[in-house]
Motif scaffolding. Structure first.
Motif, PDB file in Angstrom:
ATOM      1  N   ARG A 142       0.651  -1.216   0.097  1.00  0.00           N
ATOM      2  CA  ARG A 142       0.061   0.058   0.160  1.00  0.00           C
ATOM      3  C   ARG A 142       0.842   1.261   0.062  1.00  0.00           C
ATOM      4  O   ARG A 142       0.482   2.335   0.252  1.00  0.00           O
ATOM      5  CB  ARG A 142      -0.953   0.080   1.200  1.00  0.00           C
ATOM      6  N   CYS A 143       2.337   1.156  -0.309  1.00  0.00           N
ATOM      7  CA  CYS A 143       2.999   2.308  -0.732  1.00  0.00           C
ATOM      8  C   CYS A 143       3.204   3.105   0.734  1.00  0.00           C
ATOM      9  O   CYS A 143       2.780   4.547   0.405  1.00  0.00           O
ATOM     10  CB  CYS A 143       2.345   2.984  -1.753  1.00  0.00           C
ATOM     11  N   ARG A 144       3.356   2.703   1.733  1.00  0.00           N
ATOM     12  CA  ARG A 144       3.715   3.487   2.900  1.00  0.00           C
ATOM     13  C   ARG A 144       2.349   4.147   3.248  1.00  0.00           C
ATOM     14  O   ARG A 144       2.445   5.453   3.424  1.00  0.00           O
ATOM     15  CB  ARG A 144       4.839   4.321   2.820  1.00  0.00           C
ATOM     16  N   HIS A 145       1.132   3.503   3.260  1.00  0.00           N
ATOM     17  CA  HIS A 145      -0.038   4.155   3.734  1.00  0.00           C
ATOM     18  C   HIS A 145      -0.094   5.042   5.120  1.00  0.00           C
ATOM     19  O   HIS A 145       0.524   4.285   6.197  1.00  0.00           O
ATOM     20  CB  HIS A 145      -1.173   2.929   3.498  1.00  0.00           C
ATOM     21  N   HIS A 146      -0.467   6.190   5.061  1.00  0.00           N
ATOM     22  CA  HIS A 146      -0.638   6.980   6.364  1.00  0.00           C
ATOM     23  C   HIS A 146       0.744   7.168   6.846  1.00  0.00           C
ATOM     24  O   HIS A 146       0.839   7.462   7.883  1.00  0.00           O
ATOM     25  CB  HIS A 146      -1.457   6.400   7.411  1.00  0.00           C
ATOM     26  N   GLU A 147       1.764   7.323   5.959  1.00  0.00           N
ATOM     27  CA  GLU A 147       3.263   7.736   6.449  1.00  0.00           C
ATOM     28  C   GLU A 147       3.817   8.752   5.373  1.00  0.00           C
ATOM     29  O   GLU A 147       4.622   8.439   4.654  1.00  0.00           O
ATOM     30  CB  GLU A 147       3.999   6.382   6.208  1.00  0.00           C
ATOM     31  N   PRO A 148       3.148   9.771   5.752  1.00  0.00           N
ATOM     32  CA  PRO A 148       3.952  11.011   4.985  1.00  0.00           C
ATOM     33  C   PRO A 148       5.320  11.521   5.074  1.00  0.00           C
ATOM     34  O   PRO A 148       5.883  11.932   4.537  1.00  0.00           O
ATOM     35  CB  PRO A 148       2.734  11.992   5.455  1.00  0.00           C
ATOM     36  N   ARG A 149       5.728  10.777   6.272  1.00  0.00           N
ATOM     37  CA  ARG A 149       7.351  11.079   6.956  1.00  0.00           C
ATOM     38  C   ARG A 149       8.014  10.109   6.450  1.00  0.00           C
ATOM     39  O   ARG A 149       9.322  10.123   6.691  1.00  0.00           O
ATOM     40  CB  ARG A 149       7.286  11.573   8.158  1.00  0.00           C
ATOM     41  N   ALA A 150       7.622   9.163   5.649  1.00  0.00           N
ATOM     42  CA  ALA A 150       8.455   7.978   5.299  1.00  0.00           C
ATOM     43  C   ALA A 150       9.595   8.216   4.246  1.00  0.00           C
ATOM     44  O   ALA A 150       9.535   9.424   3.519  1.00  0.00           O
ATOM     45  CB  ALA A 150       7.741   7.131   4.490  1.00  0.00           C
ATOM     46  N   LEU A 151      10.872   7.890   4.462  1.00  0.00           N
ATOM     47  CA  LEU A 151      11.946   8.060   3.995  1.00  0.00           C
ATOM     48  C   LEU A 151      12.326   7.177   2.561  1.00  0.00           C
ATOM     49  O   LEU A 151      13.240   7.636   1.719  1.00  0.00           O
ATOM     50  CB  LEU A 151      13.256   8.403   4.518  1.00  0.00           C
ATOM     51  N   GLU A 152      11.488   6.067   2.706  1.00  0.00           N
ATOM     52  CA  GLU A 152      11.735   4.753   1.566  1.00  0.00           C
ATOM     53  C   GLU A 152      10.397   4.345   1.342  1.00  0.00           C
ATOM     54  O   GLU A 152       9.759   4.172   2.243  1.00  0.00           O
ATOM     55  CB  GLU A 152      12.826   3.957   1.927  1.00  0.00           C
ATOM     56  N   VAL A 153      10.052   4.056   0.033  1.00  0.00           N
ATOM     57  CA  VAL A 153       9.004   3.293  -0.200  1.00  0.00           C
ATOM     58  C   VAL A 153       9.491   2.440  -1.326  1.00  0.00           C
ATOM     59  O   VAL A 153      10.348   2.645  -2.255  1.00  0.00           O
ATOM     60  CB  VAL A 153       7.901   4.145  -0.774  1.00  0.00           C
TER      61      VAL A 153
END
Length: 311
Positions: free
Chosen positions: A208-219
């Motif tokens: 789900r492409c790092r769902h609910h993770e706007p601060r993710a650094l990788e996907v």
């Protein structure tokens, strides 16, 4: 997900694509643009596909909207499902990364499965440069995950090829959403769930492409061999605007990997189209007040072709 990460970490190398011997080179994906308006994985006659409609909306610019059955409309759209199959020798695997949250987008790069040992080494393009594609976080309530930009494009064209209308949707979260119709015929489709390909497919089925993770650094996102990714016709921006289109015959063209940002085994099957007839009630163009949509009829479907309408 833990098993995939462990397997991928063991398999990653710093080798660039250009340095691998031809006999041990990467197994490339082959993206096949499915017929416009057909559900993912369908084996039906494309001319019978019904995953499309005509929708009057109150707000012409809204990403989505309730289809009006009566009353004054602000705009009219043709909405359609789009599907992309991977029928190649290796997975399409895209890594997105950014150094910090101060950068709003991620730079993406393509990874390749080795034909020698089945590993999936991380890589750049043949010149050693990052793949020229980006990912961004879509904050709209219907998405809230990271999107790969410009993976698919839609256009409405005249029979002579002139483009009248461009799409507005250009971001996608890729994963294994369905099995392609000819998956059993593909030699490199994952069959052992404990192999590198099988673990990747397990991850991509739930991706789900790092769902609910706007601060993710990788996907990570992609499509395994024998699988495909589809977007239903009622999803945001799955439409082309017909509001100012005169009555006539047109092509709806759907294209994947248009600028060839990602390496493939073949680019010959990266577009499909349908020919449609658009007829406004009572005249050649839209009425001053839209209370009824134009009649839109599917004339023919042309899988694998950019041109479908007869000029």
């Amino acid at each position: 997900m833990r098993k995939f990460k462990a397997a991928a970490a063991a398999a990653l190398t710093a080798a660039a694509l250009g340095g691998a011997p031809a006999s041990e080179g990467p197994l490339l994906p082959d993206l096949r643009q499915a017929p416009v308006g057909c559900p993912g994985g369908t084996s039906d006659d494309p001319a019978r596909c019904e995953a499309w409609d005509v929708c009057m909306v109150a707000d012409r610019s809204a990403p989505n909207g309730t289809c009006l059955q009566s009353g004054r409309a602000g705009g009219v759209r043709i909405r359609f499902t789009t599907s992309v199959d991977n029928v190649g020798d290796g997975p399409l695997l895209i890594y997105g990364k950014r150094a910090s949250t101060k950068t709003p987008t991620m730079t993406s790069r393509q990874a390749f499965q080795s034909s020698r040992d089945g590993s999936i080494p991380e890589s750049y393009d043949q010149a050693g440069n990052p793949i020229p594609a980006t990912m961004y976080y879509e904050p709209a309530p219907a998405h809230t995950h990271w999107h790969l930009m410009d993976f698919e494009r839609f256009q409405l064209r005249k029979p002579d090829g002139t483009t009248l209308v461009q799409d507005r949707k250009n971001g996608f979260c890729l994963g294994d959403r369905y099995a392609v119709r000819d998956a059993d015929e593909l030699a490199h489709a994952p069959r052992n769930p404990d192999s590198a390909e099988g673990l990747l497919a397990e991850f991509l089925r739930e991706n789900r492409c790092r769902h609910h993770e706007p601060r993710a650094l990788e996907v990570v996102e992609g499509i395994s061999v024998g699988s495909g990714d589809d977007y239903k016709y009622d999803v945001d921006y799955q439409w082309l605007d017909l509001t100012d289109v005169p009555s006539g015959v047109y092509d709806v063209v759907n294209m994947v990997n248009v600028d060839r940002s990602f390496l493939e085994k073949s680019y010959a099957n990266n577009a499909s189209s349908i020919a449609i007839s658009v007829q406004w009630p009572g005249g050649l163009g839209r009425p001053a007040v839209i209370s009824k949509p134009p009649k839109v009829e599917l004339l023919r479907s042309c899988p694998g072709q950019e041109r479908c309408a007869e000029s």
